[in-house]
Structures are given as C-alpha cells and as structure tokens.
Design an enzyme around this catalytic site. Structure first.
Site, PDB file in Angstrom:
ATOM      1  N   CYS A  47       9.563 -37.243 -12.893  1.00 56.97           N
ATOM      2  CA  CYS A  47       8.399 -37.925 -13.454  1.00 56.97           C
ATOM      3  C   CYS A  47       7.331 -38.148 -12.396  1.00 56.97           C
ATOM      4  O   CYS A  47       6.391 -38.885 -12.606  1.00 56.97           O
ATOM      5  CB  CYS A  47       8.798 -39.242 -14.104  1.00 56.97           C
ATOM      6  SG  CYS A  47       9.498 -40.434 -12.966  1.00 56.97           S
ATOM      7  N   TYR A 106      14.508 -32.013 -18.011  1.00 56.63           N
ATOM      8  CA  TYR A 106      13.121 -32.096 -18.463  1.00 56.63           C
ATOM      9  C   TYR A 106      12.188 -32.342 -17.297  1.00 56.63           C
ATOM     10  O   TYR A 106      12.612 -32.768 -16.215  1.00 56.63           O
ATOM     11  CB  TYR A 106      12.938 -33.216 -19.510  1.00 56.63           C
ATOM     12  CG  TYR A 106      13.127 -34.617 -18.998  1.00 56.63           C
ATOM     13  CD1 TYR A 106      12.067 -35.317 -18.405  1.00 56.63           C
ATOM     14  CD2 TYR A 106      14.356 -35.252 -19.095  1.00 56.63           C
ATOM     15  CE1 TYR A 106      12.248 -36.598 -17.924  1.00 56.63           C
ATOM     16  CE2 TYR A 106      14.542 -36.538 -18.623  1.00 56.63           C
ATOM     17  CZ  TYR A 106      13.485 -37.205 -18.037  1.00 56.63           C
ATOM     18  OH  TYR A 106      13.659 -38.475 -17.552  1.00 56.63           O
ATOM     19  N   SER A 136      15.774 -39.824 -12.802  1.00 59.78           N
ATOM     20  CA  SER A 136      14.445 -39.233 -12.895  1.00 59.78           C
ATOM     21  C   SER A 136      13.880 -39.178 -11.474  1.00 59.78           C
ATOM     22  O   SER A 136      13.761 -40.210 -10.808  1.00 59.78           O
ATOM     23  CB  SER A 136      13.549 -40.058 -13.809  1.00 59.78           C
ATOM     24  OG  SER A 136      12.276 -39.449 -13.887  1.00 59.78           O
ATOM     25  N   GLY A 148      -7.781  -8.165   5.423  1.00 60.35           N
ATOM     26  CA  GLY A 148      -8.582  -8.308   6.637  1.00 60.35           C
ATOM     27  C   GLY A 148      -7.818  -8.870   7.817  1.00 60.35           C
ATOM     28  O   GLY A 148      -8.380  -9.037   8.896  1.00 60.35           O
ATOM     29  N   MET A 205      -5.050  -7.637   9.312  1.00 56.09           N
ATOM     30  CA  MET A 205      -4.382  -6.745  10.249  1.00 56.09           C
ATOM     31  C   MET A 205      -5.194  -5.472  10.483  1.00 56.09           C
ATOM     32  O   MET A 205      -6.290  -5.327   9.982  1.00 56.09           O
ATOM     33  CB  MET A 205      -2.964  -6.480   9.768  1.00 56.09           C
ATOM     34  CG  MET A 205      -2.140  -7.767   9.892  1.00 56.09           C
ATOM     35  SD  MET A 205      -0.610  -7.633   9.025  1.00 56.09           S
ATOM     36  CE  MET A 205      -0.037  -6.129   9.806  1.00 56.09           C
ATOM     37  N   ARG A 236      -3.454  -0.923  -7.105  1.00 50.14           N
ATOM     38  CA  ARG A 236      -2.590  -2.096  -7.206  1.00 50.14           C
ATOM     39  C   ARG A 236      -2.944  -2.821  -8.498  1.00 50.14           C
ATOM     40  O   ARG A 236      -4.005  -2.569  -9.082  1.00 50.14           O
ATOM     41  CB  ARG A 236      -2.765  -3.017  -6.000  1.00 50.14           C
ATOM     42  CG  ARG A 236      -4.169  -3.514  -5.854  1.00 50.14           C
ATOM     43  CD  ARG A 236      -4.362  -4.265  -4.545  1.00 50.14           C
ATOM     44  NE  ARG A 236      -5.795  -4.551  -4.409  1.00 50.14           N
ATOM     45  CZ  ARG A 236      -6.379  -4.944  -3.299  1.00 50.14           C
ATOM     46  NH1 ARG A 236      -5.675  -5.101  -2.199  1.00 50.14           N
ATOM     47  NH2 ARG A 236      -7.666  -5.190  -3.266  1.00 50.14           N
ATOM     48  N   LYS A 261       0.832  -1.205   0.000  1.00 53.13           N
ATOM     49  CA  LYS A 261       0.000   0.000   0.000  1.00 53.13           C
ATOM     50  C   LYS A 261       0.866   1.254   0.000  1.00 53.13           C
ATOM     51  O   LYS A 261       0.661   2.160  -0.816  1.00 53.13           O
ATOM     52  CB  LYS A 261      -0.919  -0.022   1.228  1.00 53.13           C
ATOM     53  CG  LYS A 261      -1.927   1.114   1.244  1.00 53.13           C
ATOM     54  CD  LYS A 261      -2.643   1.235   2.594  1.00 53.13           C
ATOM     55  CE  LYS A 261      -3.544   0.073   2.895  1.00 53.13           C
ATOM     56  NZ  LYS A 261      -4.915   0.274   2.374  1.00 53.13           N
ATOM     57  N   ARG A 293      -2.877   2.865   8.955  1.00 50.21           N
ATOM     58  CA  ARG A 293      -3.254   1.641   8.230  1.00 50.21           C
ATOM     59  C   ARG A 293      -2.054   0.722   8.072  1.00 50.21           C
ATOM     60  O   ARG A 293      -0.964   1.163   7.736  1.00 50.21           O
ATOM     61  CB  ARG A 293      -3.735   1.993   6.813  1.00 50.21           C
ATOM     62  CG  ARG A 293      -5.004   2.801   6.758  1.00 50.21           C
ATOM     63  CD  ARG A 293      -5.208   3.365   5.352  1.00 50.21           C
ATOM     64  NE  ARG A 293      -6.350   4.268   5.305  1.00 50.21           N
ATOM     65  CZ  ARG A 293      -7.583   3.871   4.954  1.00 50.21           C
ATOM     66  NH1 ARG A 293      -7.809   2.630   4.620  1.00 50.21           N
ATOM     67  NH2 ARG A 293      -8.579   4.748   4.953  1.00 50.21           N
ATOM     68  N   HIS A 305      -6.697 -42.877  -4.968  1.00 53.08           N
ATOM     69  CA  HIS A 305      -6.431 -43.481  -6.279  1.00 53.08           C
ATOM     70  C   HIS A 305      -7.282 -42.826  -7.349  1.00 53.08           C
ATOM     71  O   HIS A 305      -6.794 -42.450  -8.420  1.00 53.08           O
ATOM     72  CB  HIS A 305      -6.710 -44.984  -6.196  1.00 53.08           C
ATOM     73  CG  HIS A 305      -6.520 -45.690  -7.489  1.00 53.08           C
ATOM     74  ND1 HIS A 305      -7.532 -45.875  -8.394  1.00 53.08           N
ATOM     75  CD2 HIS A 305      -5.417 -46.226  -8.040  1.00 53.08           C
ATOM     76  CE1 HIS A 305      -7.073 -46.514  -9.451  1.00 53.08           C
ATOM     77  NE2 HIS A 305      -5.791 -46.741  -9.256  1.00 53.08           N
TER      78      HIS A 305
END
Lengths: 891, 891
Positions: A842, A862, A774, A100, A102, A332, A22, A91, A448
C-alpha cells in the site's frame, strides 16, 4: 574455446546477449535475404574477456583474420587494397542501446596508397581525400585519444573564410598531411598505414569505450549491468555520398505518432548517415524517393513490409543508396507515442500478426497514464512565467489563491482555482481537493504537495524556485517582476513544469472519460478498452485503492478497485477536529483524555460508515492512527516566536492577551509541543507505539470500526496496525482489538503493515499474529536506505541521480536489491508460518509499473494505489502475469 | 510413544530440557545416593503436548499411575491412605528458573479421612488440620482459580484478635469447613476428596500456569522461549514442622560474598521452607545445627562437600529435617558477588576441580565492570537529595558547576567538579571530560549525557527529574526546597542513581588500578590477572578502542587495545573550530568554501598526527565526518526567538545591534539554519552524502590523514566512509580518496561502516569496493527498528520493557533476530565477494558482553568499544571463544 566471431550469415535477432542489438539485427536481415553490406560481429564475450584480462582472448586475432578473408572474397577486394580498397566501419553495439555513448570508426582501410585507388574507383578525388581525412581524425580521437579540437582547429585554419564544401581535393590532401602531423606529435607515433593494424586498434578502442566515464555514468543511470560488455561490428563500407544517384535515409514502417500504416521517413541525397544526424542539409520526405529512384523505393517498401511482418511490430530502419543500389544498415523495433502504442497493438492483432497477450505486452502503464491526463491545447498565446518541477502530470488553469480556505471558498462558487503555496502541509488538504492544480515554490518531487497531488491525480508543479510567494500579501512575483495577485488566472503544465500567465485552453482526455464510465468511441479508446479487458483477464494480482474518504472510495470503484488497501485514519483528525486532538494531548488526567477520545469516537464511526457504504461489500483495510501526535500541533518555532513576542510586548502586564493573540492555550500548547518535540519524528512515538502508550486511543478507533461495520450491511473491515517491528507489539494491540470486536460481535481480519526493516526480518514470527501483511514501502524505503524523504530529495537526490548512485529514485520504483530483498524475505517467511497469509502493498509504489511487476514476481495477492493510478496498476498487473508466463519461470 | 514420566532414579542433571532445573537436580542428588524424598518428574514434553492440544497425552495417566505405585511401595503407604497417608507436593520446575512465577500445591492426599490418619501418625492434631487447611486454600486458589483473598478474609474473621499460632486444632477444623464452603460456592463443586483427582488436577494447574499472564510477561522480559513448557515434580512430603527435632534450612557450600570455603547458611527449627521465605521467625546460623543435631549437621556438611565436588562449583541447597532425619529438597549452582566469582574461579582451579578454561567461563564481563568502578564507602552521613537513573556506574563527588566552561576552569585549578545540566549536548564535551561526574535532570539511559559518560567511563546520573536545574542562576533545587548553588559539593552514585549533598568518601577500585598498570597484590586482583591472561590467550576476536583524542588512545593502549576501531572526526570540529565550520556553511562561493576547508586542514592534520603517535604502529580507523552540518549551528528555535526579539526591539532602527546581541551574522546563521533544517536529521544529509555533495570536504580530511601518516613513522591509517547504503556511493568517494593517497604516496586501507540496513542487504556488492566493514550498530539498530534513540527511550522504552516487547534495550545488546540477522547476512555475503575482508564492530555494542559473544559467533575479526570497556570486551571475547569451542559448533 568459445567462438568469438560471427559472420552476419551466422547470427540472428535472438543473440543480442552475444552480438549486441545492432549485430543481431544485421544478421537477422542478412538471413532474410535483405541487402545488408557483408560483415561480421565480434562478440560481447570477447569484450568481457578483454576487459577482465586486459587483452584479447587467444585465437581472436586468427578468427578475425578468417572472417576478414571471407568478407574480402565476397567483396572481391582486399582491405586497403591499393588499387580498389575494401573499406570497413568498426561499430560498437551493446545488448542495450546506449546512444552516442560509445565509439565508431569509419573508412578503415585507407592509407596513402589506397586513397588513390578509392579516388580512381569512385572517380571522385575529393570524396577519397575527404574520407581519408575523416579516418585520421576519427582514429586519432577515438583510438589514439587525441583531443578532437586539435583536428577541428587545424581544419578551421586551413579553411579560413571558406565552407567545408568549398575545399577541393588538393585542400583536403593538405588537411590529411596536417592531421598526420598532429597524430605524430600528440600520439608519439605515425598514423598506422597498415589496414589490419587500423582495424585491430579500432576494435580495442571500441572495447575500451565500454568503460569510458560517460558510458559508466549512462549505465548507472539506466541500470545497465556494468559487466555486459559490447559487441563490435565490422561492416563493409557503402557510400551514400558518391553523387546524385546516392543518398541515405531513415524510415518507420508505420506512423510512430498514430500507428497508422503508410510511408514515414526522410531521405537525403548524396550524403552519409552522419550528415542526416548533423542536420547540415534539409532532408526530403521519403515519398520523393519514388521519383528519384523508383526501383530502390519499391524495393525499400517491400523490405519494410517484410521487416514489419517478421518483427511483428513497428520497425525503424537506416538505409543507404550507393550509386542507385539500396543497402540496409540497421533496423530495430521503433519508438512510438503512447496513443500509437495502443492503436498499433490492436491493429496488429486485427492484422493477425500478434495475439491479445502480445498486444498487452506492447503497451505500458506509463503510456496509459500519459493518455489519462488533460493537456494544454496550445500555449503560444500565453507568457511563460517560469518552469518548476513536473511533479504530477496534467494541465490546469484557474485563479491563483494563496490559502486553503480561499481555495475552498472560490471552488464552492464554481471557480477553477490553482492553489499557490511556498510548500503545502496536511492542513492544505481541503484546499488541494478544491483546487484544479497546485503550484509551490519549494520542495521536490517527493514533497508533500507532489506526493499528495499525485495521489489525487491532480496537476502539480512544485519547487518553482524563481517565484517569490507572499501568502500574507496574497501574491507572487515571477522573474521580470511580473506580479500575480490573488484572483489572477494562471495555467500550470504538470507534464513540463511550465507556469503560464492567463488561461491556456485545456483538452480533456478521452481515455480518462472512458475510465469514468463514458463509452469507448474513438479508435484509441476502443484500443484501450480491448487491452484493459484482456489485462484484467490475465492478471493474478488484485488491485485495491488507497482511499480515505467516501469520494475517493467511489472513484476507486469506478476505476476498477477491488477493495481499499489503505484507509488512513489520521486525515480524519484534521480541520476542525484538530482541536479535539489538541485536547487529547493537553489532557492531564485519564478522565480528560477519555473525554477527548469519547468526543472523537462518533466522528470516526461516521467516517468509517461512509467508506463501508461506498465500498458496498468490498474489503476495506483501515490503518489505525500512524503519525506522531505533535504533527497535529502548531510548529514549534512559530509558536515559540509568537509566545516570546507576546510576552515581550505584554511587558509588565502579565495575563494580558496581546495583539498577536498569544493566550494561555498557546502557552500550554507550546509546553506540549516542547514536551512532544522529537529530533527525528519519523523514528519516534508513532504507529503501534502510540497504541501501546496512549491508553484508549487504538481502542477508540477499533470501537468506531466495529460500530460502523454493524451499521453497514456486508461491510468487510480489515484492521491494520502501523509500524510494527516485533511480534510482541502486534500481540498486545491485537489482543485488545479482538476483545473489542468480540464484544461488538463483529468479525474483522487483523494484520499489520510491514514498513520497518525489522518487521520484514522477523516476518516469520509476526505472521503468527497477523492475518495479512501490507508492505508500506514508503517507510520501508526510508528506513532501509536511511533516507528521510522530506529531507533528502531536495538536498541531494538530484546529485545522486547525476552521479548515477541510482538510476531512478527508490521512492518511485522499488529498490529491488535492498527494499525488495526485505520484501521477498517477508513473503517467504510469512507464508511459511501462515500459508494463507494475505499479502499486499500500500505504499505509493503500488501504482508504479516496475514495482507492480516486482510485486507479481514475489507473489503478492494485491497492490493498492491511489485511485487515479488504478488503471495503470491493472494494466501492469496483466503485463506482469503475461511476462512471467512467457518467461517460463512460473513467477 | 515418548516416555513422559521419570522417577528421580532415572534422571540426571543434564536432562534440564526434559525434567526442568529442579527435577534434573533432584534426580542427580538421588543418583549420588543423597537423602532425597522419593518422587518422579512429569516431563516438559508432556506439558508442551498439553498446551498445544488442550489435553494430556494418551497414556500419561497410566504412566503417572505406575510411578505413583512405585512411590507408594517405596514409602510403604498409599496416597491419601486413611490411617497413614502418603502426602505429596506437586511443584513446577522449568528449564530456566522463573522464581515465584508458577504454581506449587503441597500436602496433596489429605481429605476428611486421611487428615485423621495424619493426626494420629504425627501425634499432632493441630499440624494435621493446619496442613489440610493449607491444601484446600492452595488448591482452591491455584487449581480452581478462586480469589485467594476470600480464604484469607475468612481466616482473619475466625481468628479475630488472635495470631495464627493461637489457633488450635478445633479452630483449624472450623477453618477447613469454612474453606470447603468457599470452594463449593465459588467453584460450583466440592473440594475433591479423591487424592488421585487432587494430584491430577494439580498437575494440570501447573501446566496451565505456564501461560499465566505474569509468567508470559516474565518470559518476555527474560527472553525465555514461550514454547518450552514446564516439568512437574511429584515429591513425597517431608515435614520440618513436626516438632523441635524437625526444622528446615538453606545453605551455601562456600561464602557467596567472597568465595571462601566454610559453612554459610540459616536454620529454622520446627518450620517448613515457606516459613523461612515468609520470614515469620528468626533463623539461626547454620553452625548452631551442630549443637541441635550433630548427626544431621555432619551428614549435611558431607553432602555439601559431595555436591561441590560433583558440581565443581558453589551450590546452594534447601533441606528439611523431619524428626531428626535429614532430607535434601533442592540444589542448584549458587549466585555470588562479582568479587567472589573471580576469587572462587581461581580457587577451584587451585583445588583441582576445574581448569583455567572453565574458570574463565565462571566469570562475566558485567562482574568485571562492576569491580572496576569506584564506590562510596558509606553514605549514612549524607542527605540524599533525590534518585535519578543509574546511567553510568561509579561514584563521584565534587563541586556542582552548571556550564562546561566553569567545569574546565575549576578542574584546571585542581578542583573536583560535577557537571550539572538539564541535558548535555556535544558542546558540553570539554566540561564532561573535565568533570568527575555528570548529573542531568532530563533524558534517559541513552541520552547524550549517558552515552558519552559511559563511553568515557565517567560516573553519570541522568533524568533526575525532581531536580529543577537553573543554569542561568547557577543552581538547582531539590525536593524539600534544598538549594544547591555553584560551588556546593555534591556526590553522585552511578550504580544506584542516588544524589547526595556534601562529599561522600569514595573508595578507588583496585581492579581499575590494576588495568592502569599497578601490580596485582590482593587475592581479587591476582584472580583477575590470571583470568584476563587466560582469556587473552583464548580469544580469537581482537579488541580495539573507539577513541577520538590522543589521551583516549593512550588509555586504550594501557587497557589492552590492539588498535583504534573508530576515530570520529566530528568531535574535532567543536569548540573554537565551530566558527570555521560555520564559515564553511555560510560560504556562498567555491572560493569561500575552499578557504574554510583550507583553514581546517592543518588542524585536522595535527589531530591525526597526535593519534597516530599515541598508537605507535597499531591500526587507526578514521571515520570521515558523519553528522549533518547543521549540528554545528545554533538551535533553530533559540536563534529564531533571538533574531525576532532583536528585530522587534530595534523597531525602526534597522541595522542597530541590539542588547541581545543579534547581529548580521546571527541573521545569516538563521537563514542557514532554516535552509539546512531537516525534519529527520538522522536520515538526512550526512555521512557519505556530505562527501558526495560538498565538494572538497572529504578530500580535505583524506589529505590531512595522508599528511599525518607521512609525519609519523609506522602510522597505519584505515579510512572509513560513513552511512554508505549503495556500492556506487562508496566507489565514488573511494576513487577520490585513492587519488589523493596515491599523490601523497601513502598507503591506507579504505572501507566502510555498515550502519544502513541496505548496506547489509547489499554487502556482497559493497565488498567489491571495501577492504573492511565496520558495523555501526547504533545507527543500524535505529534504522532496523525505526527508532530514533534520542526520542524513543524517554518516550516509551520504559513501557516497552514493562510490556515485555523486549527484555533488554536493543541499544544495549544486539537484537540478534533483527539487527543481528542483517549483520550475519553482511558477513557471509561480504566475505563471499572478498575472502580477506576485515570485519569489525564499532557501535557501543562492542563493549556489551552478549554482543561480544554474538560478534564472535558470526565471525568478526574485532570488536571496538570505549577505552573503559576494553577489559570487559577482552574477557568476553575469551569467554565466547571458549563457549564456542565447548559447544562443538565451531563458531
């Protein structure tokens, strides 16, 4: 001594660490020459000092005093000045938004004297006394820690039957007196009349609110560091409730739903910002301000254009008009829908505000995934039966079926079906493939059903506990006694978890069609296409697929996979082949065992041939069989009950086959199940341990791979050993595999999963015997945390998320501090041993945005994920590369 | 260029890395002026170069040539010289002894010419041709890789019915021709006549033998690094088989059985060392050499005295007498019995050869443990029924009983009993405590029976698979149909695994009596006493006990424990209290749950009061409840079968209690068991996860601890949270515990187990909320390796040890590379956060010698182990401190 206080003219938007979000944006607007009420920001560093040492740093008081003097001079009045008081708000404003969480105190500067001055200056007694009442109430609660209900109850008592608005100045003056009494009684002190004391105490209260329980919990959940602290903004009050020529509003600089330019916002006359939030009165569209106050409206549009050009993005703003004069209270970068994010990113490119690199960073993989799922067009016409867990997104409608066989049967006839089970197991795979969606009454987001459905990109609602599913009767009962029989149509929403009776119309996603190969026609799809092309050109990570069938491999290619990173072989042993695995397990001689393996080998060769063919020359990493063999056998308890009942009924007629069908094979199976039963199968005889103890098993698979590779021109096989924890294990199975490959004249890289913590800890040794690693982050997460995924999620993950033990399940995003640390170690030490070591992932994390970034950062080659997540992974890999390039860390 | 060849005059005993054990000791003896046949050593570095590059290093050939020339000059004859050949042996000799693993070639230098010279010089044709035959055979097999059986078969064929010794020179000449034919046919080349070629090829063959499969396997098992390589010794041959004035022998410089000084050894006339090993003829006691060759005997005794003074320890030696002249062929520090080790260490101190520091390093914890167990005096009179696994040492005799209840009952009458079970579970604890020994027919060395018995120091034989145990009939059947009924006496030997019928007399251990407080009277016990006192004064690690009862706590104090490092609380919920835990689990309302907890609390308070009282002011670390609650419920399968059968029999008489006794509580229990059933309970809802999800459970335990601490003067409670993986978990339960302690006005340290890999990886964070860490290396090993101890040992640990995946079970000794690395990380990062952090270990490894050393090295403050292992831990802690001080690494 550090500087602890910044006037709004001294800061800028890049100082969020110090000034909070802010404060930094208020300073930025001030410097842009926009009408921001004057004020100053006390830094988060002052807060950190206060929290660490239990007191404000030396000199802070003086520094605040200097800045207050400047503010007073600029405003031409003093804080709480009796005849014409300057009022301020205090503030909070942390680096990361904690809505909300603080504290804020408004109207500081009022006391028994200055309230009269305010009344005189505003010409509005009621306004002045109401402001004073609000100050005492907010201050009492926030700063002095008095229960807020005491004030509310006192107010209610005074009001009697009347509304707030019915109270006049005299009433409110009585309220003030009552409130002062409450303060005196509860806090043991008078409400402080000294304005500076009010302000100083409010600043401390904001500091303290950083460690309020709800703020701690929020930070745990959002993974915001606990030691950041908050900045505090002291801002001259402006009032939108000074009459009809005053008001307050919020606005977006363009449409957050579509990205289109235009005027989007709401305005409320004669009101404060809190009133908009509280929704006491109805707002009007912002356009009406043009009629109410054309000057302020034009000024506001100009400011919004300025802000969007300056921030080069959609901004959301809060403003107040005090007696016709416009004041900017906040701005913002604004939130937006997934579709708007893509459209807006390319629009901003076309408007010349950002380049394509920036455009890619403006969208996320989560947004892309949202755009790929089909949705329900409208649900109003359907009865909602219950709501379960939104386990895998999308929307699906079809006939309820209660077994895998029935799903396959109806689907073969072209019927859309929803497979409904208490919970699913690997035997349900065919049914899950055949079904449009999966609904279970048990199990959480990592059950599962959920995991497999997400892997397939199939809609799934799981853990719908209110449903009583009776698979034998082929029906389920929903709350209110609604019974759904097999064949009845239901609809499930994987995005919300809702289950509806009847068919809800589904809208297909044009973005999904685009990835399936349809041309890019509408604006959204063209935007996605441009961004994906740029992400692909930017990314360093390759993207592979986890795919076990030629069908999955095909889809993976369409979605852009550059190979298969994980081809599991255990799914190939289900269905009718299960009996061959049972034969293998029941074998009591080497000959019988070999016969079972010989029967499996040609089937495996066929499996691999299909996958190599589908991948046409791209690499295919095949993991040798991983799960414990008893997973292929029936459940111990079910079988024990079956055999016991059969024996009991047969009574003195031994050898008789009973009506339950328990026969000799059942008894032999029961013996095998008991023999192979494991306390903790995940940590038992599986993976490479099977390869080392069951002669011929891995050899059969390697022979099948070699035979398939010889059949398919250009096949590129990579053989991966599961569950390796020590280089010695890998050496032994590798030797055998190399011998078989050499005999067959087939070249294939041999590597290993890194899924056991010890493998990561000894990666430097393991790399001596592995051409690639992997990371199996599912198991690695389970073992590093000591969590069995099947058990823990339903048992306590909900509580853990609530308690803030973690902000996101470590099965969804890689736990960087624990699991990620092991991965980093393995990457560094593996490459040190073997510089050309190929590194991939993987586990399911391969398709998770945050995890893809982490994989980029630690230098993997990868990521591999389910076919459906490939576009997400491609986009996030591009974003990761661009983010790293921008950060200059060279990651 | 490094020096690759050392003459024996150039080396010394400290160069084992370079020259191997044999070479270094030959050099040492040479430098002492002892009669060692001249020779030289080719270094292990040359071997390493050869193995890495596939060829000998440049210059090695020349260097060998120079040393060979020196050797020839010293001997006055050349290698293979036709009229009077110098013969040499080429012997392997690695840094660590690998008996029988690697190659040796004797008699190098013989060919068709020099064999005649040897015959002439020795005056013994048969000897010469036999030597030549041996050379071709050994060379053919070792260097040329020809199957050794071909030579043996050919020899057998020529011998016909005759013995080796019946063959004369002409026979052996024919053998030589035949052997040369085998070489030609099988190796495709002639046996090399050139002596230098023989030698060079033999050297390469020894190098190659480093990587022979059996050597690789041996190294894996013995954990000898694979890249050390072996040195090669080229030694002038001396012959003990040149006639009656020749011979060969082995000797010890003192009695390896008792440590007493004297002459201990064997001598064999007219023989080579191989003949002694092969046991072809009977040796005579070394003392007889005094008659045979008094000069050589006196010289030998002198040399032995010299060696013992020089090595300051028992030496074992090999020597040969060639025609009356004594030659020393080998020496090394000799093996000895456990008793001899202690006696000898203090004897050498008294003789002024070593100091007490050195004496402590000369004995081991394993030796001490051996000395503490009772043994069978003689077993000849008893029938051996079978042999199982030697799971926990000692010897015990008593009546066979088949249930825990019966064991307790008979023991209460003063009967000695052996508890016989298929396998044990936590319910058998009372029976195990009551019994003298435990015998099971299932499970390995890490089964419940084995682990608990070792923990109690109770004799245990487990996995005696030949026994058919029928607990219902209260009998077991052994091979041969021998039936043992309840009440019959059996005897079990935990050192060998043997099970005997009838009572075998047991000899109590004087060392165990000493630790129980009896005075030190015999030589052995006095030696143990002196060494223990010195070890205690040297050690830096404190030693604590794992003890859950006042009785264990008492014993722990007697054995020297300085506190309790692990007091498990779950054992306190067994037996009759199990029903209260069932009530807790079956509770469906908060009130019912609290009622169950309220019933447990006073019992827990009593438990802790007893333990605090027993430990009289020493610290007691209490671990809050760890196992999953369903462990307190009956087995799922048993209960399911019981309820199913009951329901089936009750038929249409619902609500009837059946003869099987399945009633409503059973059905509710079955529901609870199913609800709480976990796929992998080890990784499920247990430890701190229980504390976070079952309201009031941990609070009840902390209140009980606080109440007990208030009752007992000087009680020092430490509260330990189990299974913590994230600092957030610890923070939450810590907050609750601190609140309760503060209310009770009790001070107690609060810390955590480090038993989940993630806890070690995030120890820096966890230390913020923990005053101490205790490594739970059992679970840490399970999770780091991905091994469930209950499942893996019987399933594949045997295969893994055979394959050399590891040399010792990671559950016995800490796996330094994997688990140990995590511990090291946790120690470093925990202390970095909190310099005063107290660090200990309470896994079973706390009583394992190698693991105690590791704990010392990484800087723990204490080890905690079962009471019976405390003396071992004290000794090893002292040895570790002395070893570290000596190494100068400051560890």
């Amino acid at each position: 001594m550090p500087k602890y206080v910044y006037d709004f003219t001294e800061g800028n938007k890049d100082l969020k660490d110090l000034l909070g979000g802010k404060g930094a944006n208020l300073a930025e607007m001030t410097n842009l020459g926009l009408p921001v009420p004057p004020g100053f920001t006390i830094t988060a560093e002052a807060c950190r000092h206060y929290l660490r040492h239990g007191g404000t740093p030396d000199g802070l008081e003086g520094e605040i005093g200097e800045h207050l003097a400047v503010l007073e001079a600029r405003m031409g009045k003093r804080l709480g000045q009796a005849d014409d008081p300057l009022l301020v708000s205090v503030r909070s404003g942390a680096k990361f938004s904690m809505p909300g969480m603080m504290e804020t105190v408004l109207d500081i500067g009022l006391n028994d004297d200055s309230v009269l001055g305010l009344a005189k200056q505003s010409g509005n007694d009621r306004f002045a006394w109401d402001s004073y009442r609000r100050l005492i109430q907010m201050f009492g609660k926030t700063v002095l820690g008095i229960d807020g209900e005491l004030f509310e109850d006192a107010m209610d008592e005074l009001k009697g039957e009347r509304d707030d608005t019915d109270l006049d100045a005299a009433d409110l003056q009585r309220v003030v007196e009552t409130f002062k009494g409450i303060v005196r009684e509860r806090a043991g002190r008078d409400f402080p009349a000294d304005p500076r004391e009010q302000m100083d105490l409010a600043v401390r209260a904001v500091f303290d609110s950083w460690n309020a329980p709800r703020a701690i919990l929020y930070r745990r959940q959002e993974r915001i560091p606990a030691d950041l602290g908050t900045a505090v903004n002291v801002v001259a009050m402006v009032f939108g409730n000074m009459g009809p020529d005053s008001g307050t509003g919020v606005a977006f600089t363009r449409d957050p739903g579509s990205g289109r330019q235009g005027v989007y916002g709401d305005y409320l006359r004669n009101a404060q910002g809190e009133d908009v939030v509280a929704g006491i009165r109805n707002t009007v569209p912002l356009q009406e301000l043009e009629t109410i106050n054309p000057g302020a409206y034009r000024e506001l549009l100009g400011i919004m254009a300025t802000l969007e050009r300056h921030y080069r993005d959609l901004c959301d703003i809060e403003f107040t008009i005090e007696r016709g004069k416009l004041w900017m209270l906040q701005t913002r970068v604004g939130k937006r829908t997934a579709a708007a994010a893509f459209c807006m990113a390319t629009q901003l490119v076309d408007e010349g505000l950002i380049d394509m690199d920036e455009a890619v960073t403006r969208v996320t993989g989560d947004q892309l995934a949202q755009l790929m799922f089909p949705r329900f067009a409208a649900t109003a016409g359907n009865r909602r039966l219950t709501t379960g867990m939104n386990a895998s997104p999308g929307a699906a409608a079809g006939r309820a079926v209660f077994s895998s066989e029935r799903a396959v049967e109806l689907a073969a006839r072209g019927e859309a079906v929803i497979l409904v089970r208490r919970e699913t197991n690997p035997d349900d795979l065919a049914g899950m493939i055949a079904a449009h969606g999966v609904l279970t009454s048990r199990g959480g987001k990592t059950s599962h059903a959920a995991v497999v459905a997400r892997g397939m990109g199939k809609t799934c609602v799981c853990g719908a506990e209110e449903l009583e599913v009776d698979p034998h009767a082929r029906r389920f009962t929903a709350p209110g006694g609604v019974v759904v029989d097999e064949g009845d149509v239901i609809s499930i929403d994987g995005g919300t978890g809702a289950v509806y009776l009847g068919e809800v119309p589904v809208t297909a996603s044009p973005v999904a069609k685009y990835f399936e190969g349809e041309p890019a026609e509408d604006e959204l799809v063209r935007a996605v296409d441009r961004i994906m092309r740029h992400a692909d050109s930017a990314r360093r990570l390759a993207v592979r697929a986890n795919a076990d069938t030629p069908e999955d491999a095909d889809r993976a290619r369409r979605y852009g996979a550059e190979g298969i990173g994980l081809c599991r072989t255990e799914h190939m042993f289900l269905g009718e082949r299960r009996r061959l695995v049972e034969d293998l397990i029941l074998a009591t001689t080497p000959e019988a065992r070999q016969a079972a393996l010989d029967a499996l080998e040609p089937l495996q060769t066929g499996d691999f041939t299909g996958i190599f063919t589908a991948m046409r020359g791209l690499p295919v990493t095949i993991r040798l069989i991983d799960p414990p063999l008893h997973e292929f056998l029936p459940d111990l308890t079910d079988l024990a009950v079956k055999v016991a009942l059969a024996g009991d009924r047969a009574g003195d007629r031994p050898g008789v086959r009973t009506e339950d069908g328990a026969d000799d094979r059942d008894r032999r199976l029961l013996d095998a199940v008991k023999r192979l039963h494991e306390q903790n199968p995940m940590l038992g005889l599986r993976g490479v341990r099977l390869g080392l103890t069951i002669p011929g098993l891995f050899a059969m698979q390697v022979r099948a791979i070699a035979a398939a590779a010889r059949r398919v021109e250009g096949a590129r096989a990579e053989i991966m050993m599961p569950l390796v924890g020590a280089v010695q294990e890998l050496e032994i199975v590798r030797d055998e595999a190399e011998r078989i490959l050499a005999e067959a004249g087939v070249a294939a890289a041999i590597g290993t999963m890194i899924e056991v913590p010890r493998a990561a800890l000894t990666a430097g040794q393991i790399a001596e015997a592995a051409e690639f690693f992997s990371f199996g982050t599912n198991d690695l997460t389970q073992m590093t945390w000591g969590f069995s995924r099947d058990d823990v999620e339903s048992a306590f993950f909900g509580a853990y998320l609530d308690l803030g033990v973690f902000g996101v399940s470590p099965f969804e995003s890689i736990d960087r501090e624990g699991v990620g640390r092991l991965m980093r170690t393995a990457v560094e030490e593996g490459r040190r041993t073997r510089p050309g070591l190929k590194l991939g992932i993987c586990g399911e994390h391969g398709g998770d945005p945050d995890s893809v970034h982490f994989c980029h950062e630690i230098g993997l080659d990868y990521v591999s994920c389910s076919p459906f997540r490939i576009p997400v992974a491609r986009l996030e890999a591009g974003r990761a590369a661009l983010a790293c390039a921008r950060s200059g860390t060279g990651c």
